[in-house]
Design an enzyme around this catalytic site. Structure first.
Site, mmCIF file in Angstrom:
data_model
loop_
_atom_site.group_PDB
_atom_site.id
_atom_site.type_symbol
_atom_site.label_atom_id
_atom_site.label_comp_id
_atom_site.label_asym_id
_atom_site.label_seq_id
_atom_site.Cartn_x
_atom_site.Cartn_y
_atom_site.Cartn_z
ATOM 1 N N GLY A 1 85.088 27.313 -25.391
ATOM 2 C CA GLY A 1 85.803 28.597 -25.322
ATOM 3 C C GLY A 1 87.088 28.499 -26.127
ATOM 4 C CG ASP B 1 84.445 30.478 -28.400
ATOM 5 O OD1 ASP B 1 83.555 31.082 -27.766
ATOM 6 O OD2 ASP B 1 85.658 30.635 -28.166
ATOM 7 C CE1 TYR C 1 87.951 34.608 -14.467
ATOM 8 C CE2 TYR C 1 89.715 35.685 -13.239
ATOM 9 C CZ TYR C 1 89.305 34.797 -14.215
ATOM 10 O OH TYR C 1 90.240 34.103 -14.939
HETATM 11 N N1 SER Z 1 93.983 37.225 -16.704
HETATM 12 C C1 SER Z 1 92.942 37.139 -15.709
HETATM 13 C C2 SER Z 1 92.335 38.457 -15.442
HETATM 14 O O1 SER Z 1 93.042 39.411 -15.357
HETATM 15 C C3 SER Z 1 93.494 36.532 -14.422
HETATM 16 O O2 SER Z 1 93.059 35.225 -14.328
HETATM 17 O O3 SER Z 1 91.162 38.565 -15.280
#
Ligand code: SER
Length: 316
Positions: free
Chosen positions: A8, A34, A138
């Site tokens: 990445g 990447d 996430y």
């Molecule tokens: N910058 C990230 C997001 O907003 C936070 O880990 O998904």
């Protein structure tokens, strides 16, 4: 000299980290990978899809890698748009990386995030050891990933280290598909058009950090002696917390900017995240400290983004 792989590598953190690692260890010590490569990169760069476990393993063996910074990941908003890919990329490829690290005695870094927290977490400042019940995919991959890192350390002795990044403010990479990324996009829109539409509420304060501090933390935790790393899930990390209205105020000290607030699904995510972080364990264990405050961050972003997109930085 170490032989370092960054996955990445052309995302938000990788774009700057690769450069710092090249400066520190020499260009030949670093391989940036990447799924897409930029045209004008100087150094070793190769295409690597970390979801292809066999290719990932072969790449590490063929290049005699001894250190991995595994940064390939979707962010919060990208994750909500494609939860299956978030699971496979954010967690599946971490498992692959940990297996490779176990089998080939590789030291490794994996990023967690403030997204590991959720509405039931203890907040302000948010302690290291906390309730972790995030409601984004996430965040779910970050909590599961943290526990997987700790498991591989305890069961197999894998030297894996991790920090919970706050929102990272950077200018080299593209604007990512996350929630805190409004605080990057604002600089491009302000400089191009003098206007910005914000998807968060004016008072949506979140923990943030300038990229230079994020890189210092990343290299700092990797350079610490293994004995100093007491936490093998992921360290809380903090620098500055600000809201959109605070950021706008600071930008307006430099250039004119009209802002409309239209909070949407991004705000729903932000509502579940902390405002401030207690990072005393990172400071105590491996000497973490931040250096960039909000005025400095705004000055650097205005200068660098204006140079990047070829517009005047409009200083009053
Ligand atoms: N910058 C990230 C997001 O907003 C936070 O880990 O998904």
């Amino acid at each position: 000299m170490p032989k370092i792989l960054v996955t990445g590598a052309f995302g938000q953190i990788g774009s700057e980290l690769v450069n710092s690692l090249q400066n520190k260890f020499g260009t030949d010590s670093v391989i940036a990978t990447d799924i897409h490569l930029p045209k004008n990169f100087v150094g070793n760069a190769e295409i690597l899809d970390v979801c292809d476990a066999e290719k990932y393993r072969q790449f590490v063996v063929d290049n005699k890698i001894d250190t991995i910074y595994h940064l390939a990941s979707l962010l919060s908003v990208g994750g909500e748009a494609n939860p299956d890919l978030a699971w496979t990329l954010n967690l599946g490829s971490l498992k692959t990386m940990l297996d490779i690290a176990r089998d080939h005695k590789i030291k490794c870094f994996w990023p967690s995030s403030i997204a590991a927290f959720g509405k039931t977490s203890l907040y302000d400042p948010t302690p290291q050891h906390n309730i972790l019940e995030p409601t984004t995919i996430y965040g779910v991959t970050k909590v599961a990933g943290e526990l997987l890192c700790q498991y591989y350390f305890l069961k197999y002795g894998v030297d894996v280290r991790s920090v919970r990044y706050p929102g990272i403010i950077q200018y080299k990479g593209d604007v990512g598909n996350g929630t805190t990324e409004y605080a990057i996009a604002i600089f491009y829109d302000a400089l191009k058009t003098g206007k910005f539409e914000c998807f968060l509420k004016p008072d949506a304060k979140l923990p943030m950090m300038f990229i230079d501090d994020a890189i210092a933390a990343t290299i700092g935790i990797m350079e610490a002696s293994a004995d100093a790393i007491e936490i093998r899930t992921s360290y809380n990390l903090s620098a500055i917390s600000f809201s959109p209205e605070k950021l706008v105020q600071e930008i307006r000290k430099n250039i004119a900017l009209k802002v409309k607030y239209k909070p949407d699904h991004h705000q729903t995510i932000a509502d579940t995240w902390p405002k401030t972080i207690d990072d005393s364990e990172a400071r105590k264990d491996w000497g973490w400290k931040n250096t960039v405050d909000l005025p400095k961050l705004v000055n650097i972003m205005l200068k660098e983004v204006s140079e990047k997109i070829g517009v005047n930085d409009g200083k009053k």
